[in-house]
Design a protein around this motif. Structure first.
Motif, PDB file in Angstrom:
ATOM      1  N   ILE A  10       0.925  -1.068   0.076  1.00 33.77           N
ATOM      2  CA  ILE A  10      -0.062  -0.131  -0.131  1.00 33.77           C
ATOM      3  C   ILE A  10       0.875   1.218   0.235  1.00 33.77           C
ATOM      4  CG2 ILE A  10      -1.604   1.432   1.152  1.00 33.77           C
ATOM      5  CD1 ILE A  10      -2.590  -1.310   0.105  1.00 33.77           C
ATOM      6  N   LEU A  11       1.966   1.077   0.715  1.00 30.63           N
ATOM      7  CA  LEU A  11       2.807   2.447   0.650  1.00 30.63           C
ATOM      8  C   LEU A  11       3.394   2.603  -0.536  1.00 30.63           C
ATOM      9  CD1 LEU A  11       4.796   2.032   4.010  1.00 30.63           C
ATOM     10  CD2 LEU A  11       3.425   4.014   3.524  1.00 30.63           C
ATOM     11  N   ILE A  12       3.878   1.463  -1.368  1.00 26.00           N
ATOM     12  CA  ILE A  12       4.258   1.866  -2.679  1.00 26.00           C
ATOM     13  C   ILE A  12       3.218   2.276  -3.430  1.00 26.00           C
ATOM     14  CG2 ILE A  12       5.004   0.438  -4.694  1.00 26.00           C
ATOM     15  CD1 ILE A  12       6.423  -1.623  -2.875  1.00 26.00           C
ATOM     16  N   GLN A  13       2.063   2.245  -3.490  1.00 25.01           N
ATOM     17  CA  GLN A  13       1.106   2.600  -4.233  1.00 25.01           C
ATOM     18  C   GLN A  13       0.733   4.347  -3.955  1.00 25.01           C
ATOM     19  OE1 GLN A  13      -2.608   0.474  -4.518  1.00 25.01           O
ATOM     20  NE2 GLN A  13      -1.393  -1.481  -4.325  1.00 25.01           N
ATOM     21  N   VAL A  14       0.913   4.350  -2.597  1.00 27.86           N
ATOM     22  CA  VAL A  14       0.967   5.863  -2.100  1.00 27.86           C
ATOM     23  C   VAL A  14       1.948   6.719  -2.689  1.00 27.86           C
ATOM     24  CG1 VAL A  14       1.186   7.229  -0.085  1.00 27.86           C
ATOM     25  CG2 VAL A  14      -0.358   5.212   0.075  1.00 27.86           C
ATOM     26  N   MET A  15       3.031   6.300  -2.624  1.00 26.93           N
ATOM     27  CA  MET A  15       4.351   6.854  -3.161  1.00 26.93           C
ATOM     28  C   MET A  15       4.229   7.071  -4.737  1.00 26.93           C
ATOM     29  SD  MET A  15       6.008   7.757  -0.533  1.00 26.93           S
ATOM     30  CE  MET A  15       6.175   7.080   1.082  1.00 26.93           C
ATOM     31  N   ASP A  16       3.909   6.105  -5.359  1.00 29.60           N
ATOM     32  CA  ASP A  16       3.518   6.270  -6.738  1.00 29.60           C
ATOM     33  C   ASP A  16       2.604   7.282  -7.239  1.00 29.60           C
ATOM     34  OD1 ASP A  16       5.498   4.353  -7.162  1.00 29.60           O
ATOM     35  OD2 ASP A  16       4.146   2.768  -7.684  1.00 29.60           O
ATOM     36  N   HIS A  17       1.469   7.278  -6.322  1.00 29.40           N
ATOM     37  CA  HIS A  17       0.493   8.306  -6.335  1.00 29.40           C
ATOM     38  C   HIS A  17       1.059   9.809  -6.340  1.00 29.40           C
ATOM     39  CE1 HIS A  17      -3.757   9.792  -7.000  1.00 29.40           C
ATOM     40  NE2 HIS A  17      -3.279  10.658  -5.678  1.00 29.40           N
ATOM     41  N   VAL A  18       1.733   9.863  -5.338  1.00 37.47           N
ATOM     42  CA  VAL A  18       2.218  11.234  -4.866  1.00 37.47           C
ATOM     43  C   VAL A  18       3.301  11.796  -6.413  1.00 37.47           C
ATOM     44  CG1 VAL A  18       3.861  12.396  -3.501  1.00 37.47           C
ATOM     45  CG2 VAL A  18       2.264  10.952  -2.486  1.00 37.47           C
ATOM     46  N   GLY A  19       3.911  10.777  -6.662  1.00 33.57           N
ATOM     47  CA  GLY A  19       4.726  11.013  -7.803  1.00 33.57           C
ATOM     48  C   GLY A  19       5.931  11.672  -7.591  1.00 33.57           C
ATOM     49  N   ARG A  35      12.225   4.413   7.547  1.00 28.65           N
ATOM     50  CA  ARG A  35      11.130   3.606   6.746  1.00 28.65           C
ATOM     51  C   ARG A  35      10.626   4.447   5.625  1.00 28.65           C
ATOM     52  NH1 ARG A  35       7.744  -0.727   6.645  1.00 28.65           N
ATOM     53  NH2 ARG A  35       5.523  -0.563   6.138  1.00 28.65           N
ATOM     54  N   TRP A  36      10.190   5.528   5.859  1.00 24.13           N
ATOM     55  CA  TRP A  36       9.694   6.544   4.775  1.00 24.13           C
ATOM     56  C   TRP A  36      10.528   6.547   3.522  1.00 24.13           C
ATOM     57  CZ3 TRP A  36       5.322   9.525   3.811  1.00 24.13           C
ATOM     58  CH2 TRP A  36       5.171  10.497   3.021  1.00 24.13           C
ATOM     59  N   PHE A  37      11.931   6.807   3.969  1.00 21.46           N
ATOM     60  CA  PHE A  37      13.078   6.996   2.870  1.00 21.46           C
ATOM     61  C   PHE A  37      13.135   5.759   2.322  1.00 21.46           C
ATOM     62  CE2 PHE A  37      17.488   6.673   1.603  1.00 21.46           C
ATOM     63  CZ  PHE A  37      17.448   7.665   0.852  1.00 21.46           C
ATOM     64  N   GLY A  38      12.909   4.794   2.633  1.00 26.46           N
ATOM     65  CA  GLY A  38      13.196   3.492   1.943  1.00 26.46           C
ATOM     66  C   GLY A  38      11.796   3.252   0.803  1.00 26.46           C
ATOM     67  N   PHE A  39      11.008   3.937   0.800  1.00 28.33           N
ATOM     68  CA  PHE A  39       9.865   3.817  -0.172  1.00 28.33           C
ATOM     69  C   PHE A  39      10.026   5.105  -1.083  1.00 28.33           C
ATOM     70  CE2 PHE A  39       8.001   1.109   3.148  1.00 28.33           C
ATOM     71  CZ  PHE A  39       7.575   0.029   2.444  1.00 28.33           C
ATOM     72  N   ALA A  40       9.977   6.232  -0.134  1.00 32.82           N
ATOM     73  CA  ALA A  40      10.020   7.411  -1.353  1.00 32.82           C
ATOM     74  C   ALA A  40      11.094   7.797  -2.171  1.00 32.82           C
ATOM     75  CB  ALA A  40      10.097   8.725   0.080  1.00 32.82           C
ATOM     76  N   ARG A  41      12.404   7.189  -1.903  1.00 36.71           N
ATOM     77  CA  ARG A  41      13.632   7.286  -2.849  1.00 36.71           C
ATOM     78  C   ARG A  41      13.120   6.652  -4.032  1.00 36.71           C
ATOM     79  NH1 ARG A  41      18.538   3.505  -1.065  1.00 36.71           N
ATOM     80  NH2 ARG A  41      17.664   1.417  -1.387  1.00 36.71           N
ATOM     81  N   THR A  42      12.391   5.403  -3.876  1.00 33.67           N
ATOM     82  CA  THR A  42      12.077   4.711  -5.151  1.00 33.67           C
ATOM     83  C   THR A  42      11.121   5.273  -6.065  1.00 33.67           C
ATOM     84  OG1 THR A  42      12.373   2.419  -3.988  1.00 33.67           O
ATOM     85  CG2 THR A  42      11.066   2.651  -5.980  1.00 33.67           C
ATOM     86  N   ALA A  43      10.147   5.895  -5.500  1.00 35.82           N
ATOM     87  CA  ALA A  43       9.380   6.799  -6.109  1.00 35.82           C
ATOM     88  C   ALA A  43       9.921   8.194  -6.722  1.00 35.82           C
ATOM     89  CB  ALA A  43       7.950   7.037  -5.226  1.00 35.82           C
ATOM     90  N   CYS A  44      10.613   8.678  -6.108  1.00 35.05           N
ATOM     91  CA  CYS A  44      11.297   9.745  -6.472  1.00 35.05           C
ATOM     92  C   CYS A  44      12.268   9.697  -7.766  1.00 35.05           C
ATOM     93  CB  CYS A  44      12.132  10.370  -5.450  1.00 35.05           C
ATOM     94  SG  CYS A  44      13.307  12.118  -5.804  1.00 35.05           S
ATOM     95  N   PHE A  45      13.009   8.828  -7.798  1.00 36.41           N
ATOM     96  CA  PHE A  45      14.057   8.197  -8.852  1.00 36.41           C
ATOM     97  C   PHE A  45      13.513   7.250  -9.708  1.00 36.41           C
ATOM     98  CE2 PHE A  45      16.636   9.860  -5.194  1.00 36.41           C
ATOM     99  CZ  PHE A  45      16.997  11.182  -5.679  1.00 36.41           C
ATOM    100  N   LYS A  46      12.534   6.757  -9.744  1.00 37.00           N
ATOM    101  CA  LYS A  46      11.930   5.765 -10.731  1.00 37.00           C
ATOM    102  C   LYS A  46      11.556   6.468 -12.271  1.00 37.00           C
ATOM    103  CE  LYS A  46       8.188   3.997 -10.520  1.00 37.00           C
ATOM    104  NZ  LYS A  46       6.740   3.034 -10.057  1.00 37.00           N
TER     105      LYS A  46
END
Length: 356
Positions: A10-19, A35-46
């Motif tokens: 669910i967190l992955i979907q949230v980060m992807d939605h934020v963009g 924990r936040w950074f682990g998911f957010a960095r993937t969304a940031c640089f994908k």
């Protein structure tokens, strides 16, 4: 419930939605907690979108090593938008202005200092793109590359001769990514500059052709092109490639461009535009026979002197007129054939390399 207590999927979907743009606006948004950074960095640089300025800033940052490591581990989409040299205020303006006021004297601007600054800028851009190519090749998740390179436009000298600013070897390095699924190249603003020892002997089309076995979508517009972009280097009868769009028209590549040029053939092989067009259409038909589920195979040109965009559907043989606001893959008004396109070129005595 706290956001960080949500399941990982669910967190992955949230980060992807934020963009990714949300995080790139302020990198401090990555550092809420570990924990936040682990998911957010993937969304940031994908999804990495870069101009020449943002690429330079990225590579000149203090923590460039860490940034590049994050990008390499997360990168899925690489989107480059290049406009050539833009810092015209750093070059002295012409000393004289023409009396008629129609255009500035380009020769008074194009002095030693101006040429030196442009050459230095081009070297910096090439070095930056070379570093980016290394990251791209090491990015196991990278599947989409889009590069748009438009012409340089001086705000006061709109009729300066076009200047080429991308290196052939660097673009080939960017295209050496394994398992690429989407390639979109719109390099209408510049020819690719070969190394001195390779002039006339190498071109990027073979590098593009080598990607056909993994690509799903191919979209190209280049000043220099040949049928090798669609030629399979290994026999394969079940390509997953489903969309091919080749635009041979340079008529609308820049609002500052008034010539209605076409792409030219790679190298010194003769035959002119009509032979190039026929070769690419024939190779597109041959490629279609190797595609498991072809959806769109279009070759785009323009008519003269009306400059109407024309799209040949290779799968059906239909020729369509596209309105100005239509995308390359759109269906336009069907016409009987494109024989008048060829007659217009011949009747007008049009040169396919009017600004080369």
């Amino acid at each position: 419930m706290s956001l960080l207590r949500l399941p990982p999927e669910i967190l992955i979907q949230v980060m992807d939605h934020v963009g990714s743009s949300y995080f790139r606006e302020d990198l401090g948004r990555l550092t809420v907690c570990k924990r936040w950074f682990g998911f957010a960095r993937t969304a940031c640089f994908k999804d990495l979108q870069l101009s020449q300025k943002t690429l330079r800033h990225l590579l000149s940052s203090r923590d460039v090593g860490r940034s590049l490591l994050l990008i390499k581990d997360s990168l899925e989409i690489l989107d480059l938008e290049l406009k050539g040299f833009e810092d015209w205020s750093s070059i002295p303006e012409p000393q004289s202005y023409p009396q008629n006021g129609n255009a500035l004297d380009a020769s008074s601007w194009d002095g030693d200092l101006g040429r030196a600054l442009l050459a230095a800028w081009t070297t910096v851009l090439d070095n930056g793109l070379a570093q980016l190519a290394i990251i791209a090749r090491e990015s196991r998740k990278l599947r989409i590359i889009r590069i748009q390179a438009s012409s340089e436009n001086h705000p006061l000298l709109p009729h300066l001769p076009r200047r080429d600013y991308l290196s052939l070897s660097t673009i080939r390095a960017l295209l050496s990514v394994k398992n690429l699924m989407v390639l979109e190249l719109d390099l209408c603003g510049t020819l690719l500059i070969p190394r001195q020892e390779h002039r006339g002997g190498f071109h990027v089309c073979t590098s593009i052709g080598a990607l056909l076995t993994t690509l799903r979508r191919l979209r190209l517009r280049m000043r220099s092109i040949c049928a090798d972009v669609l030629r399979l280097q290994h026999h394969d009868t079940s390509l997953r490639l489903s969309e091919v769009l080749i635009n041979l028209s340079l008529s609308n590549e820049s609002p500052m461009t008034t010539s209605a040029a076409y792409s030219t053939r790679c190298g010194s092989t003769g035959g002119g535009f009509l032979k190039l067009k026929a070769d690419i259409e024939d190779q597109a038909e041959a490629l279609a026979a190797h595609m498991a589920s072809p959806k769109i195979i279009r070759i785009l040109t323009h008519s003269l002197p009306q400059l109407k965009m024309r799209s040949l559907d290779v799968l059906t043989g239909k020729c369509m007129i596209l309105a100005d606001d239509m995308a390359w893959e759109d269906d336009g008004k069907t016409v009987e054939d494109d024989s008048d396109l060829e007659s217009e070129i011949l009747d007008d005595g049009f040169s396919t390399s009017s600004d080369e």
